[in-house]
Write an enzyme that holds these catalytic residues in place. Structure first.
Site, mmCIF file in Angstrom:
data_model
loop_
_atom_site.group_PDB
_atom_site.id
_atom_site.type_symbol
_atom_site.label_atom_id
_atom_site.label_comp_id
_atom_site.label_asym_id
_atom_site.label_seq_id
_atom_site.Cartn_x
_atom_site.Cartn_y
_atom_site.Cartn_z
ATOM 1 N N ASN A 9 0.678 -1.192 -0.043
ATOM 2 C CA ASN A 9 0.162 0.052 -0.071
ATOM 3 C C ASN A 9 0.794 1.058 0.034
ATOM 4 O OD1 ASN A 9 -1.884 1.965 0.421
ATOM 5 N ND2 ASN A 9 -2.316 1.446 2.529
ATOM 6 N N TRP A 10 0.706 1.840 -1.024
ATOM 7 C CA TRP A 10 1.889 2.984 -1.306
ATOM 8 C C TRP A 10 1.606 4.343 -0.482
ATOM 9 C CZ3 TRP A 10 4.028 2.846 -7.151
ATOM 10 C CH2 TRP A 10 4.875 1.921 -7.363
ATOM 11 N N LYS A 11 0.349 4.274 -0.280
ATOM 12 C CA LYS A 11 -0.440 5.449 0.404
ATOM 13 C C LYS A 11 -0.473 6.585 -0.551
ATOM 14 C CE LYS A 11 0.028 3.309 4.759
ATOM 15 N NZ LYS A 11 -0.065 3.410 6.240
ATOM 16 N N HIS A 95 -9.322 0.884 5.383
ATOM 17 C CA HIS A 95 -8.017 1.273 5.999
ATOM 18 C C HIS A 95 -8.413 2.012 7.000
ATOM 19 C CE1 HIS A 95 -3.957 2.734 6.458
ATOM 20 N NE2 HIS A 95 -3.388 1.338 5.933
ATOM 21 N N GLU A 97 -6.585 4.662 8.159
ATOM 22 C CA GLU A 97 -6.309 5.961 7.913
ATOM 23 C C GLU A 97 -7.858 6.567 7.161
ATOM 24 O OE1 GLU A 97 -2.924 5.489 5.641
ATOM 25 O OE2 GLU A 97 -1.858 5.030 7.564
ATOM 26 N N GLU A 167 -4.913 -4.612 10.685
ATOM 27 C CA GLU A 167 -3.955 -3.719 11.217
ATOM 28 C C GLU A 167 -4.161 -2.910 12.182
ATOM 29 O OE1 GLU A 167 -1.887 -2.498 6.988
ATOM 30 O OE2 GLU A 167 -3.741 -1.346 7.462
ATOM 31 N N GLY A 173 2.934 2.781 10.894
ATOM 32 C CA GLY A 173 3.767 3.705 10.494
ATOM 33 C C GLY A 173 4.313 4.089 11.866
ATOM 34 N N SER A 212 3.918 -1.932 10.392
ATOM 35 C CA SER A 212 5.326 -1.800 10.540
ATOM 36 C C SER A 212 5.914 -3.171 10.201
ATOM 37 C CB SER A 212 5.699 -1.333 12.084
ATOM 38 O OG SER A 212 5.397 0.055 12.104
ATOM 39 N N GLY A 233 2.987 -1.013 4.087
ATOM 40 C CA GLY A 233 3.170 0.369 3.825
ATOM 41 C C GLY A 233 4.329 0.732 3.722
ATOM 42 N N GLY A 234 5.191 1.487 4.330
ATOM 43 C CA GLY A 234 6.322 2.184 4.387
ATOM 44 C C GLY A 234 7.282 1.321 3.530
HETATM 45 P P1 13P Z 1 3.191 0.545 7.566
HETATM 46 O O1 13P Z 1 3.862 -0.689 7.175
HETATM 47 O O2 13P Z 1 3.948 1.736 7.312
HETATM 48 O O3 13P Z 1 3.289 0.569 9.222
HETATM 49 O O4 13P Z 1 1.598 0.767 7.148
HETATM 50 C C1 13P Z 1 0.941 -0.334 7.271
HETATM 51 C C2 13P Z 1 -0.166 0.094 6.369
HETATM 52 O O5 13P Z 1 -1.065 0.782 6.922
HETATM 53 C C3 13P Z 1 -0.359 -0.742 5.207
HETATM 54 O O6 13P Z 1 -1.945 -0.525 4.977
#
Ligand code: 13P
Length: 250
Positions: A9-11, A95, A97, A167, A173, A212, A233-234
């Protein structure tokens, strides 16, 4: 046997130049017959271009969100049919967010899930508790509520054709990962919740862990019985990290 799956997930990160570089690095090192499925969910504006760049790789394309409605006067929204039309096979829904920053309710998420499924997209349903909810012992209650909204609107068969991602919000993050045991406990509870409606479907549903995940902790998390891969994510923005996570899933 559930086939592992890793979703990036590149956000809201990247640019055309950065994306091209990342895909080239991934594609160049990606195994021909991977032992895990891999999906990338770029920002919407880049979806079509990334789809072209991924054409000769086994990596599949996904979106980060979808509209709950099918068409019409919904300024700024994108429908499931449109995502499908430009080559998406998956879409993330719910998600944290989106739930927290854009106030998406369990019911709206369930409608998004239904919209995706009805157009042949595979929904990746995110569930997870906030830190205060974990600290007050409400993790199972929160995750069950989020899951039940989808089960009630769409039915267990539909859920069986999707992917669930656990999650924990406090792990996203933050660099603070759930321990493999903490992840396993919630994954098993999610599977049991689905299993209360249909044991066979529960056994086949892929449940990903997200929060993470890095190359250094992926293998340990993925070794747990009910963890079928990761939502990343990251670390999905760094080719070497993401490739190592994929390898750990396989
Ligand atoms: P991180 O891997 O950056 O913690 O993000 C997880 C995430 O929200 C993937 O959708």
């Amino acid at each position: 046997m559930r086939r592992p799956i890793v979703v990036g997930n590149w956000k809201m990160h990247g640019s055309r130049a950065e994306n091209a570089r990342l895909i080239e690095e991934l594609g160049g090192h990606y195994p021909r017959n991977p032992a895990a499925d891999c999906v990338i969910c770029p920002p919407l504006v880049y979806v079509q271009e990334i789809g072209r760049l991924l054409r000769d790789t086994p990596i599949r394309l996904g979106a980060q969100d979808v509209c709950a409605d099918t068409h019409g006067a919904f300024t700024g929204e994108v429908s499931a049919a449109m995502l499908k039309d430009v080559g998406c096979e998956y879409t993330i829904v719910g998600h944290s967010e989106r739930r927290l920053l854009y106030r998406e309710s369990d019911q709206l998420v369930a409608r998004k899930f239904a919209a995706a499924h009805s157009k042949g997209l595979i929904p990746i349903l995110c569930v997870g508790e906030q830190l205060s909810e974990r600290d007050s012992g409400r993790t199972a209650e929160v995750v069950s509520r989020q899951l039940d909204a989808v089960l009630e609107l769409c039915g267990v068969e539909t859920l069986g054709q999707s992917v669930v991602a656990y999650e924990p919000v406090w792990a996203i993050g933050t660099g603070r990962t759930a321990t493999p045991e903490q992840a396993q406990e919630v994954h098993a509870a999610i599977r049991a919740r689905i299993g209360a409606r249909d044991a066979k479907i529960a056994g086949a549903t892929r449940i990903l862990y997200g929060g993470s995940v890095k190359a250094s902790n992926a293998a340990e998390l993925f070794s747990m019985a009910d963890v079928d891969g990761g939502l990343i994510g990251g670390a999905s923005l760094k080719a070497d990290e993401f490739l190592a996570i994929l390898k750990a899933a396989g």
